[in-house]
Motif scaffolding. Sequence first.
Motif, short mmCIF file in Angstrom:
data_model
loop_
_atom_site.label_atom_id
_atom_site.label_comp_id
_atom_site.label_asym_id
_atom_site.label_seq_id
_atom_site.Cartn_x
_atom_site.Cartn_y
_atom_site.Cartn_z
N GLU A 246 59.28 50.74 53.77
CA GLU A 246 59.50 51.65 55.12
C GLU A 246 59.71 50.89 56.39
N GLY B 180 58.13 57.41 54.45
CA GLY B 180 57.22 57.42 55.33
C GLY B 180 57.35 58.13 56.58
N ASN B 181 56.32 58.05 57.39
CA ASN B 181 56.42 58.86 58.56
C ASN B 181 57.49 58.52 59.28
N TRP C 267 55.70 54.81 64.63
CA TRP C 267 54.91 53.58 64.74
C TRP C 267 55.25 52.71 66.14
N ASN D 268 58.79 63.85 54.49
CA ASN D 268 57.74 63.21 54.24
C ASN D 268 56.43 63.62 54.64
N GLU D 269 55.28 63.90 53.96
CA GLU D 269 53.95 64.25 54.53
C GLU D 269 54.10 65.50 55.47
N TYR E 176 45.42 57.02 49.88
CA TYR E 176 45.00 55.81 50.17
C TYR E 176 43.42 55.73 50.14
N GLU F 87 53.29 57.57 47.08
CA GLU F 87 52.36 56.67 48.15
C GLU F 87 51.14 56.60 47.30
N TRP G 269 43.91 50.94 51.32
CA TRP G 269 44.18 50.91 52.81
C TRP G 269 43.34 51.60 53.82
N GLN H 202 52.71 49.51 50.34
CA GLN H 202 54.26 49.12 49.89
C GLN H 202 54.65 47.80 49.35
O1 AHR Z 1 52.33 54.08 54.01
C1 AHR Z 1 52.17 54.15 55.38
C2 AHR Z 1 52.08 55.58 55.78
O2 AHR Z 1 51.12 56.35 55.05
C3 AHR Z 1 53.41 56.25 55.50
O3 AHR Z 1 54.35 56.21 56.61
C4 AHR Z 1 52.95 57.65 55.66
O4 AHR Z 1 53.85 58.56 54.73
C5 AHR Z 1 51.72 57.58 55.23
O5 AHR Z 1 50.46 58.39 55.91
#
Ligand code: AHR
Length: 547
Positions: free
Chosen positions: A62, A106-107, A132, A207-208, A279, A331, A335, A388
Amino acid sequence: MQQNSRRQFVKQLVSSSLVLSAGSWLASIGYAQTSRRVARVAINQARIRSQLDRRLLGAFLEHLGRAVYTGVYEPGSPLADKNGYRRDVVAAVQELGVSIMRYPGGNFVSGYHWQDGVGPKAQRPTVLERAWNSLETNQFGTNEFLEWCKLVHTEPLLGFNLGTASTEEAVAYVEYCNYAKGTKWSELRRSHGYDQPHKVQYWCMGNEMDGPWQMGRLTAREYGRKARDVARQIRVFDPGTKLIACGSSNTILPTYLEWDREVLEECYDQVDGISLHNYYGNTPALTGGDSARYLAMNLDMERQIHEIAAVCDYVQGLQKSPKRLWLSFDEWNVWYRARDPKARDGQGKFAPHLLEEVYNLEDALLVGGFLNTLLRQSDRVRVGCLAQIVNVIAPLVTNETSVLRQSIYFPYAWALKFAHGNVLDLQVEGDTYPIKAEGLRADFARNDQVPYLDVAATLNPPDGRVSVFILNRDLAAERELVLDWRDPVPLRVLFCETLTGPDLKAFNTFEQPRQVAPRTLEAPAAGASMTFKLPPRSYTVVHLATQ
Ligand code: AHR
């Protein structure tokens, strides 16, 4: 059965019946049977769960923190090649042999305009990236990523923006990548030096999109309709693309499962797969800090897979569709430490240090467990991405001079190296232990008994090679696993290594890169019955030849 293996088998049989009779005698005089801590599993090539699609063992890159910039791409570094790719990272990813790589988020993807990242580099804009809060120079974009994929021999899994972008922009991206020539977007690609279409087959549709944190978040119905519209347009010119709709981002959002049902009710006929994310962490809230509970978290992943599959099948039934959706667990990882607001806020900087999780031994053991779960569920989960690959919640970490392999690198590398062919359907008989439910979120408290040994296996018919992956969750004691070979019988042990150690919290650093690293495990002679002695707190791989 060969002469030697038959002799061994008989010897084994005799000794195990002695243990049994001694055990029953002890029981008859009131002693609790002393457990030898043995589990058994039969290996039979006729019992197949699935033909493994190696896309199950993918990873994720990402635009986040130092993943792309100073991870994969660092022009000016003595370690970079003429195109700016870090040679040491290329070598490490090549060595892993990652099957598919998700990109660019990803975000990040929910605010990304792909056109900013193509064409002459000098003309690409620097933008403020809002997922981010970082500076994005766009010096690395789609074509650089696809070139890098070729270099590391991986297949791309591209995502498009369905957050802040229009359906038109998303469809144009697929046209830019995949349409041969003669149209606005295909000619733009050709003008950028890519005469031939990239033929990217697998695509993530946003994504999400259920997450309150997501740019351009939609309701399930809104997203489902948008996804359906995009998919229909893409299929006009590229019917073979594999399109993955956004499923629930985790199991704890209040919309979990409802989201998936509503999305699929809107777009089932147009999509091929649905995504799952999760996660995990050894936190007071999730595990009570109990490592025995933590090492069972792959079973939570397993339950999530069953639940999402059930929703897919429910909608399939409702819609009387002949199509069965597959799942994309695109994903997953541990984490939980580098997760506070500071670790997620780039403060407007370029390549900031974000989500730089340091992985220890127990994380690596659990990652082994996740890989076992994914293999076991590979009849339903087609795509999987360890999130990742480099610097950001990653097995690989760079500094200015080298690349470090974190503890989680090893189980992942073993899966990529040894899991081939058919995933076998195994019934493991062995002891279990109770896990505490008190103080845990309901989400993680439903399984109350967990097997000490978690086993998965593959058999590759063309070369007859078998691989067995074993997590020993017993924190204190060695456990034995007896492999009873029905068919075929192995002739040689080719590889037998384990990841273990006295300290579950040990981790690798650039100064001490082998604190957590595999070591050879003594294997029994190949034969019809083989007993492996698995150290406490360990993840082991055995690779055997049967021809
Ligand atoms: O992998 C980190 C982040 O976790 C990603 O950007 C997102 O899709 C998830 O919330």
